[in-house]
Design a protein around this motif. Structure first.
Motif, short mmCIF file in Angstrom:
data_model
loop_
_atom_site.label_atom_id
_atom_site.label_comp_id
_atom_site.label_asym_id
_atom_site.label_seq_id
_atom_site.Cartn_x
_atom_site.Cartn_y
_atom_site.Cartn_z
N THR A 60 -44.40 4.31 0.20
CA THR A 60 -44.20 3.31 -0.84
C THR A 60 -45.58 2.99 -1.38
N SER A 61 -45.63 2.57 -2.61
CA SER A 61 -46.91 2.26 -3.23
C SER A 61 -46.88 0.85 -3.81
N THR A 62 -48.05 0.28 -3.91
CA THR A 62 -48.18 -1.00 -4.58
C THR A 62 -48.37 -0.73 -6.07
N PRO A 63 -48.12 -1.73 -6.91
CA PRO A 63 -48.37 -1.52 -8.34
C PRO A 63 -49.80 -1.08 -8.63
N GLN A 64 -50.75 -1.50 -7.75
CA GLN A 64 -52.14 -1.12 -7.99
C GLN A 64 -52.33 0.39 -7.99
N ASN A 65 -51.60 1.10 -7.10
CA ASN A 65 -51.69 2.56 -7.10
C ASN A 65 -51.26 3.13 -8.44
N PHE A 66 -50.19 2.60 -8.96
CA PHE A 66 -49.65 3.10 -10.22
C PHE A 66 -50.57 2.73 -11.39
N TRP A 67 -51.11 1.52 -11.34
CA TRP A 67 -52.03 1.11 -12.41
C TRP A 67 -53.27 1.99 -12.40
N THR A 68 -53.75 2.32 -11.20
CA THR A 68 -54.93 3.18 -11.09
C THR A 68 -54.68 4.53 -11.76
N LEU A 69 -53.52 5.13 -11.51
CA LEU A 69 -53.22 6.43 -12.11
C LEU A 69 -53.04 6.30 -13.62
N SER A 70 -52.42 5.22 -14.04
CA SER A 70 -52.25 4.99 -15.47
C SER A 70 -53.60 4.83 -16.16
N ASN A 71 -54.52 4.13 -15.51
CA ASN A 71 -55.87 3.98 -16.07
C ASN A 71 -56.59 5.32 -16.13
N CYS A 72 -56.37 6.16 -15.10
CA CYS A 72 -56.96 7.50 -15.12
C CYS A 72 -56.44 8.28 -16.32
N ARG A 73 -55.15 8.15 -16.60
CA ARG A 73 -54.59 8.87 -17.75
C ARG A 73 -55.26 8.42 -19.04
N THR A 74 -55.49 7.13 -19.17
CA THR A 74 -56.14 6.63 -20.39
C THR A 74 -57.52 7.27 -20.55
N GLU A 75 -58.27 7.33 -19.45
CA GLU A 75 -59.62 7.90 -19.51
C GLU A 75 -59.58 9.40 -19.79
N VAL A 76 -58.65 10.10 -19.13
CA VAL A 76 -58.53 11.55 -19.31
C VAL A 76 -58.14 11.88 -20.75
N CYS A 77 -57.16 11.17 -21.27
CA CYS A 77 -56.69 11.46 -22.63
C CYS A 77 -57.77 11.16 -23.67
N LYS A 78 -58.55 10.13 -23.42
CA LYS A 78 -59.66 9.82 -24.33
C LYS A 78 -60.69 10.94 -24.30
N ALA A 79 -61.01 11.42 -23.08
CA ALA A 79 -62.04 12.46 -22.93
C ALA A 79 -61.58 13.79 -23.51
N LEU A 80 -60.29 14.09 -23.36
CA LEU A 80 -59.76 15.38 -23.82
C LEU A 80 -59.12 15.30 -25.19
N GLU A 81 -59.16 14.12 -25.78
CA GLU A 81 -58.56 13.89 -27.10
C GLU A 81 -57.09 14.30 -27.10
N MET A 82 -56.38 13.83 -26.08
CA MET A 82 -54.95 14.09 -25.95
C MET A 82 -54.16 12.82 -26.24
N ASP A 83 -52.95 12.99 -26.73
CA ASP A 83 -52.02 11.88 -26.85
C ASP A 83 -51.51 11.56 -25.45
N GLU A 84 -51.44 10.28 -25.09
CA GLU A 84 -50.99 9.92 -23.74
C GLU A 84 -49.57 10.40 -23.46
N GLU A 85 -48.76 10.55 -24.48
CA GLU A 85 -47.39 11.03 -24.27
C GLU A 85 -47.38 12.49 -23.83
N GLN A 86 -48.47 13.21 -24.06
CA GLN A 86 -48.57 14.61 -23.64
C GLN A 86 -49.08 14.74 -22.22
N CYS A 87 -49.44 13.64 -21.61
CA CYS A 87 -50.05 13.64 -20.28
C CYS A 87 -49.10 12.96 -19.29
N GLU A 88 -48.46 13.75 -18.45
CA GLU A 88 -47.47 13.21 -17.53
C GLU A 88 -48.10 12.39 -16.41
#
Length: 244
Positions: free
Chosen positions: A180-208
């Motif tokens: 089981t995970s806390t919301p913090q685990n999920f928020w951390t991954l979501s924040n990683c997606r934001t950073e990755v998509c910004k760096a790779l110039e990807m739309d967040e909807e394209q990043c699972e």
């Protein structure tokens, strides 16, 4: 003791219940239910049980061990979309890819060596590009595989820019020790997606985001997960061989 037939019937009923819960969680989060993929994780479960879910209409299954997936996949229909989940030893890339022609995704790549080996083997075998998720250690546990959140951009960039036979498809995380995970685990991954998509110039909807398992998949969906990995809630407790 539950008979195999009863266990298979129970798995189908449990699967339908899980799909309903997924739909309801998606609706609560404002996501279309068909945007959430359910991977039925069949680790330690027999071929017959997987076949029952297949006959009930499901097509996406996951395994955690190379030996198990290469044994099961050839005995089941080729339109199954197999996911390999968790840490992959780099020297097992060839065995996995050659043994499972219908491997749809590796969840997840946790270092450049694994990415490079997968990339080379996909090319050598003449396969289509392989979809991969970068695994992030969101809980900080030393026992968990995955890159540190601060390194997720570098690894995602390596996969996308230096591995032409791989398709960077997003990020994944394994839950806490009790699955089981806390919301913090999920928020951390979501924040990683934001950073990755910004760096790779990807739309967040394209990043699972692959997060959430049997104990927390509804919370994960409400936190933005597009891929949940559900095993024991569908198939029942895992059955490991007893040590002699």
């Amino acid at each position: 003791m539950t008979s195999p037939v009863m266990a298979e019937a129970a798995a189908v009923l449990a699967f339908r219940s899980v799909m309903l819960r997924v739909q309801q969680a998606a609706e609560r989060s404002g996501t279309k239910p068909d945007r959430v993929r359910v991977v039925a994780v069949s680790k330690t479960k027999p071929i017959s049980m997987i076949r029952q879910l297949y006959d009930a209409g499901h097509r996406v299954f996951g395994e955690n061990y190379v030996q198990e997936i290469v044994e099961k996949a050839p005995q089941l229909p080729q339109d199954i979309q197999w996911h390999f989940i968790g840490h992959l030893q780099s020297n097992k890339a060839k065995t996995l890819l050659s043994g499972v022609p219908n491997l749809a995704m590796v969840e997840g790549v946790d270092n450049q060596k694994v990415a490079n080996n997968l990339d080379r083997m996909v090319s050598n075998l003449g396969r289509n590009r392989l979809r991969v998720l970068v695994q992030v250690n969101t809980s900080g546990e030393e026992s968990k595989s995955g890159v540190d959140p601060s390194d997720c951009v570098d690894l995602a960039k390596h996969v996308k820019l230096s591995c032409p036979n791989l398709e960077f498809s997003g990020l994944m995380t394994i839950g806490m020790p009790d699955y089981t995970s806390t919301p913090q685990n999920f928020w951390t991954l979501s924040n990683c997606r934001t950073e990755v998509c910004k760096a790779l110039e990807m739309d967040e909807e394209q990043c699972e985001l692959s997060m959430g398992m049997s104990g927390d998949f509804e919370l994960a969906i409400e936190s933005g997960s597009t891929n949940v990995r559900v095993g024991s809630t569908i198939f029942g407790p895992r059955e490991y061989a007893k040590k002699q």
